[in-house]
Design a protein around this motif. Structure first.
Motif, PDB file in Angstrom:
ATOM      1  N   SER A  86       0.760  -1.147   0.182  1.00  0.00           N
ATOM      2  CA  SER A  86       0.080  -0.008  -0.128  1.00  0.00           C
ATOM      3  C   SER A  86       0.897   1.212   0.024  1.00  0.00           C
ATOM      4  CB  SER A  86      -1.074   0.023   1.098  1.00  0.00           C
ATOM      5  OG  SER A  86      -1.852  -0.880   1.053  1.00  0.00           O
ATOM      6  N   ALA A  87       2.043   1.199  -0.240  1.00  0.00           N
ATOM      7  CA  ALA A  87       3.099   2.359  -0.194  1.00  0.00           C
ATOM      8  C   ALA A  87       2.462   3.292  -1.487  1.00  0.00           C
ATOM      9  CB  ALA A  87       4.627   1.944  -0.515  1.00  0.00           C
ATOM     10  N   ARG A  88       2.481   2.670  -2.587  1.00  0.00           N
ATOM     11  CA  ARG A  88       1.740   3.569  -3.583  1.00  0.00           C
ATOM     12  C   ARG A  88       0.571   4.042  -3.408  1.00  0.00           C
ATOM     13  NH1 ARG A  88       4.305   4.068  -8.290  1.00  0.00           N
ATOM     14  NH2 ARG A  88       5.168   2.291  -7.951  1.00  0.00           N
ATOM     15  N   GLU A  89      -0.244   3.712  -2.721  1.00  0.00           N
ATOM     16  CA  GLU A  89      -1.707   3.955  -2.484  1.00  0.00           C
ATOM     17  C   GLU A  89      -1.513   5.412  -1.530  1.00  0.00           C
ATOM     18  OE1 GLU A  89      -5.434   2.707   0.416  1.00  0.00           O
ATOM     19  OE2 GLU A  89      -4.288   1.222  -0.740  1.00  0.00           O
ATOM     20  N   ILE A  90      -0.571   5.137  -0.414  1.00  0.00           N
ATOM     21  CA  ILE A  90      -0.702   6.287   0.412  1.00  0.00           C
ATOM     22  C   ILE A  90       0.190   7.451  -0.146  1.00  0.00           C
ATOM     23  CG2 ILE A  90       1.646   5.790   1.677  1.00  0.00           C
ATOM     24  CD1 ILE A  90      -1.511   6.796   3.352  1.00  0.00           C
ATOM     25  N   LEU A  91       1.099   7.049  -1.158  1.00  0.00           N
ATOM     26  CA  LEU A  91       1.814   8.363  -1.826  1.00  0.00           C
ATOM     27  C   LEU A  91       0.780   9.083  -2.660  1.00  0.00           C
ATOM     28  CD1 LEU A  91       5.195   6.363  -2.636  1.00  0.00           C
ATOM     29  CD2 LEU A  91       4.887   8.323  -0.864  1.00  0.00           C
ATOM     30  N   ASP A  92      -0.015   8.297  -3.248  1.00  0.00           N
ATOM     31  CA  ASP A  92      -1.012   9.071  -3.900  1.00  0.00           C
ATOM     32  C   ASP A  92      -1.976   9.779  -3.201  1.00  0.00           C
ATOM     33  OD1 ASP A  92      -0.397   8.156  -6.604  1.00  0.00           O
ATOM     34  OD2 ASP A  92      -1.576   6.189  -6.552  1.00  0.00           O
ATOM     35  N   HIS A  93      -2.340   9.284  -1.940  1.00  0.00           N
ATOM     36  CA  HIS A  93      -3.175   9.936  -0.910  1.00  0.00           C
ATOM     37  C   HIS A  93      -2.384  11.182  -0.593  1.00  0.00           C
ATOM     38  CE1 HIS A  93      -5.678  10.639   2.381  1.00  0.00           C
ATOM     39  NE2 HIS A  93      -4.578  10.863   3.063  1.00  0.00           N
ATOM     40  N   LEU A  94      -1.156  11.285  -0.242  1.00  0.00           N
ATOM     41  CA  LEU A  94      -0.787  12.277   0.242  1.00  0.00           C
ATOM     42  C   LEU A  94      -0.071  13.529  -0.694  1.00  0.00           C
ATOM     43  CD1 LEU A  94       1.721  10.374   2.645  1.00  0.00           C
ATOM     44  CD2 LEU A  94      -0.527  11.724   3.377  1.00  0.00           C
TER      45      LEU A  94
ATOM     46  N   PHE B 113       6.660   5.605  13.228  1.00  0.00           N
ATOM     47  CA  PHE B 113       7.506   4.524  13.143  1.00  0.00           C
ATOM     48  C   PHE B 113       6.419   3.408  12.187  1.00  0.00           C
ATOM     49  CE2 PHE B 113       8.946   0.636  15.839  1.00  0.00           C
ATOM     50  CZ  PHE B 113       9.976   0.414  14.868  1.00  0.00           C
ATOM     51  N   TYR B 114       7.046   3.158  10.919  1.00  0.00           N
ATOM     52  CA  TYR B 114       6.247   2.348  10.094  1.00  0.00           C
ATOM     53  C   TYR B 114       6.777   0.886  10.741  1.00  0.00           C
ATOM     54  CZ  TYR B 114       5.400  -0.740   6.147  1.00  0.00           C
ATOM     55  OH  TYR B 114       5.010  -1.786   5.140  1.00  0.00           O
ATOM     56  N   ASN B 115       6.177   0.135  11.358  1.00  0.00           N
ATOM     57  CA  ASN B 115       6.525  -0.974  12.152  1.00  0.00           C
ATOM     58  C   ASN B 115       5.686  -2.365  11.873  1.00  0.00           C
ATOM     59  OD1 ASN B 115       7.494  -2.452  14.321  1.00  0.00           O
ATOM     60  ND2 ASN B 115       6.508  -1.744  15.924  1.00  0.00           N
ATOM     61  N   PRO B 116       5.538  -2.734  10.685  1.00  0.00           N
ATOM     62  CA  PRO B 116       4.776  -3.785  10.384  1.00  0.00           C
ATOM     63  C   PRO B 116       5.186  -5.235  11.214  1.00  0.00           C
ATOM     64  CG  PRO B 116       6.447  -3.421   8.438  1.00  0.00           C
ATOM     65  CD  PRO B 116       6.609  -2.278   9.714  1.00  0.00           C
ATOM     66  N   SER B 117       6.083  -5.351  11.605  1.00  0.00           N
ATOM     67  CA  SER B 117       6.754  -6.438  12.423  1.00  0.00           C
ATOM     68  C   SER B 117       6.235  -6.389  13.776  1.00  0.00           C
ATOM     69  CB  SER B 117       8.023  -7.022  12.094  1.00  0.00           C
ATOM     70  OG  SER B 117       8.836  -5.837  12.684  1.00  0.00           O
TER      71      SER B 117
ATOM     72  N   GLN C  92       1.320  -0.082  11.620  1.00  0.00           N
ATOM     73  CA  GLN C  92       1.722  -1.464  10.973  1.00  0.00           C
ATOM     74  C   GLN C  92       1.351  -1.617   9.541  1.00  0.00           C
ATOM     75  OE1 GLN C  92       0.304  -4.074  14.690  1.00  0.00           O
ATOM     76  NE2 GLN C  92       1.721  -5.141  13.617  1.00  0.00           N
ATOM     77  N   HIS C  93       0.468  -0.722   9.000  1.00  0.00           N
ATOM     78  CA  HIS C  93       0.281  -0.862   7.736  1.00  0.00           C
ATOM     79  C   HIS C  93       0.107   0.635   7.156  1.00  0.00           C
ATOM     80  CE1 HIS C  93      -2.355  -1.613   4.009  1.00  0.00           C
ATOM     81  NE2 HIS C  93      -2.069  -2.806   4.144  1.00  0.00           N
ATOM     82  N   TRP C  94       0.426   0.820   5.994  1.00  0.00           N
ATOM     83  CA  TRP C  94       0.335   2.328   5.437  1.00  0.00           C
ATOM     84  C   TRP C  94      -0.923   2.966   5.428  1.00  0.00           C
ATOM     85  CZ3 TRP C  94       4.285   5.070   5.945  1.00  0.00           C
ATOM     86  CH2 TRP C  94       5.364   4.730   5.574  1.00  0.00           C
ATOM     87  N   ARG C  95      -2.134   2.008   5.370  1.00  0.00           N
ATOM     88  CA  ARG C  95      -3.570   2.517   5.314  1.00  0.00           C
ATOM     89  C   ARG C  95      -3.908   3.453   6.489  1.00  0.00           C
ATOM     90  NH1 ARG C  95      -6.210  -2.484   2.042  1.00  0.00           N
ATOM     91  NH2 ARG C  95      -5.349  -1.745  -0.088  1.00  0.00           N
ATOM     92  N   GLU C  96      -3.235   2.882   7.599  1.00  0.00           N
ATOM     93  CA  GLU C  96      -3.304   3.524   8.926  1.00  0.00           C
ATOM     94  C   GLU C  96      -2.941   5.132   9.012  1.00  0.00           C
ATOM     95  OE1 GLU C  96      -2.027   1.039  12.408  1.00  0.00           O
ATOM     96  OE2 GLU C  96      -1.477  -0.624  10.908  1.00  0.00           O
TER      97      GLU C  96
END
Length: 229
Positions: free
Chosen positions: A109-117, A203-207, A220-224
């Motif tokens: 979802s990185a591209r999705e959030i970059l588009d959003h921002l 802090f992008y912390n998926p783990s 933990q997820h970019w959509r957050e």
């Protein structure tokens, strides 16, 4: 509240582990490493990612130089897989550096959030990677157009978590601390480094890594991030 967003690149937006695994699998086949006793591309990739990550962590702490990583990571990988003959490691490294930046996978979802921002914030990159390699990665993944400034170890003459790289990025972008937010996956380099100059942090912390001193926000997820920005 925020006008400027500063992103880390590797592991944060650009999926280093997936891109690295693809590159390593190609090297495994091209260099016929099965014939040298390495049981699978997966085993080769797992050892490489583990050792390479440790070396880069040592680099961030000024324990090793960049040239040391390039010279020693493949011998260390072969040794970890039970091989004492490390001939040809320079060629392995050359091929890896050629293949890796050409890979285009982003984190989920990185591209999705970059588009959003995009268009709502001024966005920049702060990376400990080297300019020529990072530029190819961003072009391959088609994300360069999102960012106004790409601040590297070379341009700032400092690397995260050194406060000087964050100060350099703020000055280069014309950003003030209260209107700026740092987003990254590396707790020590991205979060503690940015906090040292007063920046708010994500802090992008998926783990779900457990840390002592929390970031301003943890996801933990970019959509957050849509609930924050």
């Amino acid at each position: 509240m925020y006008k400027h967003l500063f992103f880390d690149l590797d592991h944060t937006l650009w999926d280093f582990d997936r891109n690295s695994a693809e590159s390593i699998a190609e090297i495994y086949a091209t260099h016929r490493l099965a014939d040298r006793g390495i049981p699978s591309a997966a085993a080769f990739s797992e050892a490489f990612i583990r050792i390479n990550r440790k070396l880069w962590a040592d680099y961030d702490r000024n324990l090793v130089a960049h040239d040391y990583i390039r010279e020693h990571r493949f011998p260390l990988v072969l040794n970890a897989l039970g091989l004492t003959d490390t001939a040809g490691c320079a060629e392995l490294n050359t091929d890896y550096l050629r293949l890796l930046p050409s890979k285009a996978h982003l984190t989920e979802s990185a591209r999705e959030i970059l588009d959003h921002l995009h268009g709502r914030y001024r966005m920049h990159i702060i990376t400990n990677g080297f300019a020529e390699i990072q530029a190819v990665k961003m072009a391959s993944a088609d994300i360069a157009h999102y960012f106004e400034h790409v601040v590297t170890t070379q341009s700032a003459d400092a690397k995260k978590p050194d406060p000087r790289i964050f100060e350099y990025a703020l000055e280069a972008s014309g950003a003030a601390v209260p209107e700026s937010l740092m987003l990254g996956d590396n707790y020590e380099a991205d979060i503690l480094g940015a906090q040292a100059v007063g920046l708010d942090t994500v802090f992008y912390n998926p783990s779900n890594e457990q840390v002592a001193q929390p970031a301003t926000y943890t996801i933990q997820h970019w959509r957050e991030l849509k609930a924050i920005l």
